[in-house]
Design a protein around this motif. Structure first.
Motif, PDB file in Angstrom:
ATOM      1  N   HIS A 118     -12.026  -3.878  14.058  1.00  9.21           N
ATOM      2  CA  HIS A 118     -11.390  -2.766  14.761  1.00  9.21           C
ATOM      3  C   HIS A 118     -11.485  -1.465  13.968  1.00  9.21           C
ATOM      4  O   HIS A 118     -10.471  -0.884  13.587  1.00  9.21           O
ATOM      5  CB  HIS A 118      -9.916  -3.097  15.052  1.00  9.21           C
ATOM      6  CG  HIS A 118      -9.710  -4.352  15.833  1.00  9.21           C
ATOM      7  ND1 HIS A 118     -10.033  -4.452  17.172  1.00  9.21           N
ATOM      8  CD2 HIS A 118      -9.246  -5.569  15.458  1.00  9.21           C
ATOM      9  CE1 HIS A 118      -9.749  -5.683  17.592  1.00  9.21           C
ATOM     10  NE2 HIS A 118      -9.288  -6.379  16.574  1.00  9.21           N
ATOM     11  N   PRO A 119     -12.695  -0.992  13.712  1.00 10.45           N
ATOM     12  CA  PRO A 119     -12.835   0.274  12.973  1.00 10.45           C
ATOM     13  C   PRO A 119     -12.526   1.466  13.875  1.00 10.45           C
ATOM     14  O   PRO A 119     -12.523   1.316  15.099  1.00 10.45           O
ATOM     15  CB  PRO A 119     -14.299   0.254  12.564  1.00 10.45           C
ATOM     16  CG  PRO A 119     -14.980  -0.514  13.667  1.00 10.45           C
ATOM     17  CD  PRO A 119     -14.001  -1.568  14.100  1.00 10.45           C
ATOM     18  N   SER A 125      -3.918   0.928   7.532  1.00 11.62           N
ATOM     19  CA  SER A 125      -4.266  -0.183   8.424  1.00 11.62           C
ATOM     20  C   SER A 125      -4.006  -1.508   7.714  1.00 11.62           C
ATOM     21  O   SER A 125      -4.038  -1.594   6.483  1.00 11.62           O
ATOM     22  CB  SER A 125      -5.733  -0.095   8.845  1.00 11.62           C
ATOM     23  OG  SER A 125      -5.998   1.073   9.600  1.00 11.62           O
ATOM     24  N   THR A 126      -3.768  -2.557   8.505  1.00  8.49           N
ATOM     25  CA  THR A 126      -3.448  -3.865   7.930  1.00  8.49           C
ATOM     26  C   THR A 126      -4.712  -4.560   7.443  1.00  8.49           C
ATOM     27  O   THR A 126      -5.627  -4.811   8.229  1.00  8.49           O
ATOM     28  CB  THR A 126      -2.755  -4.756   8.972  1.00  8.49           C
ATOM     29  OG1 THR A 126      -1.567  -4.101   9.427  1.00  8.49           O
ATOM     30  CG2 THR A 126      -2.393  -6.102   8.368  1.00  8.49           C
ATOM     31  N   ILE A 196     -22.781  -3.096  10.172  1.00 12.38           N
ATOM     32  CA  ILE A 196     -22.853  -1.638  10.109  1.00 12.38           C
ATOM     33  C   ILE A 196     -22.192  -1.189   8.804  1.00 12.38           C
ATOM     34  O   ILE A 196     -21.055  -1.548   8.514  1.00 12.38           O
ATOM     35  CB  ILE A 196     -22.146  -1.007  11.316  1.00 12.38           C
ATOM     36  CG1 ILE A 196     -22.836  -1.446  12.619  1.00 12.38           C
ATOM     37  CG2 ILE A 196     -22.137   0.522  11.198  1.00 12.38           C
ATOM     38  CD1 ILE A 196     -22.076  -1.068  13.868  1.00 12.38           C
ATOM     39  N   ARG A 197     -22.945  -0.412   8.039  1.00  3.29           N
ATOM     40  CA  ARG A 197     -22.450   0.063   6.748  1.00  3.29           C
ATOM     41  C   ARG A 197     -22.442   1.593   6.728  1.00  3.29           C
ATOM     42  O   ARG A 197     -23.083   2.242   7.548  1.00  3.29           O
ATOM     43  CB  ARG A 197     -23.337  -0.462   5.607  1.00  3.29           C
ATOM     44  CG  ARG A 197     -23.605  -1.963   5.647  1.00  3.29           C
ATOM     45  CD  ARG A 197     -22.324  -2.797   5.568  1.00  3.29           C
ATOM     46  NE  ARG A 197     -21.609  -2.569   4.316  1.00  3.29           N
ATOM     47  CZ  ARG A 197     -21.849  -3.222   3.176  1.00  3.29           C
ATOM     48  NH1 ARG A 197     -22.827  -4.135   3.119  1.00  3.29           N
ATOM     49  NH2 ARG A 197     -21.130  -2.994   2.099  1.00  3.29           N
ATOM     50  N   TYR A 198     -21.739   2.128   5.757  1.00  2.00           N
ATOM     51  CA  TYR A 198     -21.652   3.584   5.583  1.00  2.00           C
ATOM     52  C   TYR A 198     -22.016   3.916   4.136  1.00  2.00           C
ATOM     53  O   TYR A 198     -21.136   4.106   3.299  1.00  2.00           O
ATOM     54  CB  TYR A 198     -20.244   4.084   5.926  1.00  2.00           C
ATOM     55  CG  TYR A 198     -19.964   4.088   7.407  1.00  2.00           C
ATOM     56  CD1 TYR A 198     -20.057   5.265   8.148  1.00  2.00           C
ATOM     57  CD2 TYR A 198     -19.651   2.910   8.081  1.00  2.00           C
ATOM     58  CE1 TYR A 198     -19.831   5.269   9.518  1.00  2.00           C
ATOM     59  CE2 TYR A 198     -19.435   2.897   9.453  1.00  2.00           C
ATOM     60  CZ  TYR A 198     -19.516   4.083  10.163  1.00  2.00           C
ATOM     61  OH  TYR A 198     -19.297   4.084  11.514  1.00  2.00           O
ATOM     62  N   ASN A 268     -18.072  -4.137  10.847  1.00  2.00           N
ATOM     63  CA  ASN A 268     -17.999  -2.685  10.699  1.00  2.00           C
ATOM     64  C   ASN A 268     -16.655  -2.309  10.101  1.00  2.00           C
ATOM     65  O   ASN A 268     -15.640  -2.353  10.783  1.00  2.00           O
ATOM     66  CB  ASN A 268     -18.191  -1.994  12.045  1.00  2.00           C
ATOM     67  CG  ASN A 268     -18.176  -0.473  11.932  1.00  2.00           C
ATOM     68  OD1 ASN A 268     -17.869   0.091  10.890  1.00  2.00           O
ATOM     69  ND2 ASN A 268     -18.494   0.198  13.028  1.00  2.00           N
ATOM     70  N   CYS A 269     -16.658  -1.949   8.831  1.00  2.00           N
ATOM     71  CA  CYS A 269     -15.417  -1.602   8.126  1.00  2.00           C
ATOM     72  C   CYS A 269     -15.313  -0.102   7.862  1.00  2.00           C
ATOM     73  O   CYS A 269     -14.894   0.306   6.778  1.00  2.00           O
ATOM     74  CB  CYS A 269     -15.339  -2.352   6.798  1.00  2.00           C
ATOM     75  SG  CYS A 269     -15.015  -4.100   6.955  1.00  2.00           S
ATOM     76  N   HIS A 270     -15.704   0.696   8.818  1.00  2.00           N
ATOM     77  CA  HIS A 270     -15.692   2.148   8.603  1.00  2.00           C
ATOM     78  C   HIS A 270     -14.326   2.620   8.109  1.00  2.00           C
ATOM     79  O   HIS A 270     -13.306   2.422   8.763  1.00  2.00           O
ATOM     80  CB  HIS A 270     -16.045   2.864   9.903  1.00  2.00           C
ATOM     81  CG  HIS A 270     -16.147   4.348   9.744  1.00  2.00           C
ATOM     82  ND1 HIS A 270     -15.947   5.225  10.789  1.00  2.00           N
ATOM     83  CD2 HIS A 270     -16.430   5.118   8.654  1.00  2.00           C
ATOM     84  CE1 HIS A 270     -16.103   6.465  10.365  1.00  2.00           C
ATOM     85  NE2 HIS A 270     -16.394   6.430   9.080  1.00  2.00           N
TER      86      HIS A 270
END
Length: 307
Positions: A118-119, A125-126, A196-198, A268-270
């Protein structure tokens, strides 16, 4: 004189940070290393509580930055006790030693404290880590916040920057396979196209940390959890394509659309950087510009993976 102790100064982020802090007038920087000490660094095993105490007592820092960690997810999965020793227990020991001198402590954490479902993720955030690495870093965050009388956690995503070897970053670790795929009659290299990475440039992170330290030095201390991230989403396949372009290689790359890692990784850990942005902090160098700087400074033709 503002004194900063950098724990883990020989690593990918540590080197960028020391380079950035070197320009600060009236700052004294004392740094440590374990596997790659230089004459300017103190050799320190962060698992040795007495050695940690002696170092902090000698420097008497105003601020401590903990950049030492076990950051390899597969290693953490195989040896969670090792991960805990470096990512949790060491943080607690360093923060405890810093407390005796009233020093503020900054500990580096990761986007892998989140499950990636849930990015984007805010600083409040939890967390819900999927693997032992994320779990150890989450426990390290808690150790810092519970132990440090004055402390801050900085969460970061995938890092890349000036390297000592290709494997230092999951970005540059792709280069040998890319180069091999460009050889005559070579097989195509499969690259993950699921997660997905940043990618975030370590000299940019170093600027952020320097700005945070400057605020502390003038009495505007930041506490709790903050986050910084690059703003260009891409999977490893897309990173590889851009690396091949930067290297001017006709690479043969195949996207892999399902996860194949033995260690579970989030999709996706944006990380939202809004808390630091609201303070006017931060710098972002475009990926294509930054990666060309990295590659230009590191010889790659005729390379080996350990070059």
């Amino acid at each position: 004189m503002f004194k900063v102790a950098v724990i883990g100064g020989s690593g990918l982020l540590g080197r960028a940070l020391i380079d950035e802090l070197a320009g600060q007038v009236d700052w004294h920087i004392a740094s440590t290393a374990f596997s790659r000490p230089s004459p300017q660094m103190v050799r320190l095993d962060v698992r040795d509580s007495l050695a940690v105490e002696r170092f902090i007592d000698h420097v008497v820092p105003d601020a401590v930055v903990i950049a030492a960690a076990e950051r390899r997810p597969d290693v953490c999965e195989r040896d969670p006790a090792h991960a805990r020793a470096l990512n949790v227990d060491a943080v607690q020991m360093i923060a405890s030693a810093a407390n005796r001198h009233g020093a503020w402590t900054l500990s580096i954490s990761t986007d892998y404290v989140f499950d990636g479902k849930h990015p984007p993720y805010r600083h409040d955030s939890t967390p819900a880590p999927l693997n032992a690495y994320g779990q150890s870093k989450l426990e390290g965050e808690r150790a810092l916040i519970e132990t440090a009388e004055r402390g801050c956690v900085l969460r970061l995503p995938l890092l890349y920057g000036p390297i000592a070897n290709w494997s230092e970053s999951a970005v540059t670790s792709l280069v040998p396979a890319i180069a091999a795929s460009a050889a005559p009659a070579a097989q195509s290299a499969k690259m993950d196209a699921w997660a997905i990475r940043y990618p975030t440039f370590t000299p940019d992170v170093a600027v952020v940390i320097r700005q945070i330290l400057e605020r502390h030095a003038r009495g505007e201390t930041i506490s709790g959890i903050v986050q910084w991230s690059g703003d260009e989403p891409m999977n490893k396949y897309e990173i590889a394509v851009r690396l091949a372009e930067a290297l001017q290689l006709d690479a043969h790359l195949t996207p892999q659309h399902t996860p194949t890692d033995a260690t579970p990784r989030p999709h996706n850990c944006h990380l939202a950087s809004s808390r630091l942005e609201a303070l006017g902090l931060g710098r972002r160098t475009p990926f294509d510009t930054a990666i060309r700087q990295v590659l230009a400074a590191f010889p790659w033709r005729g390379m080996t993976t350990s070059a």
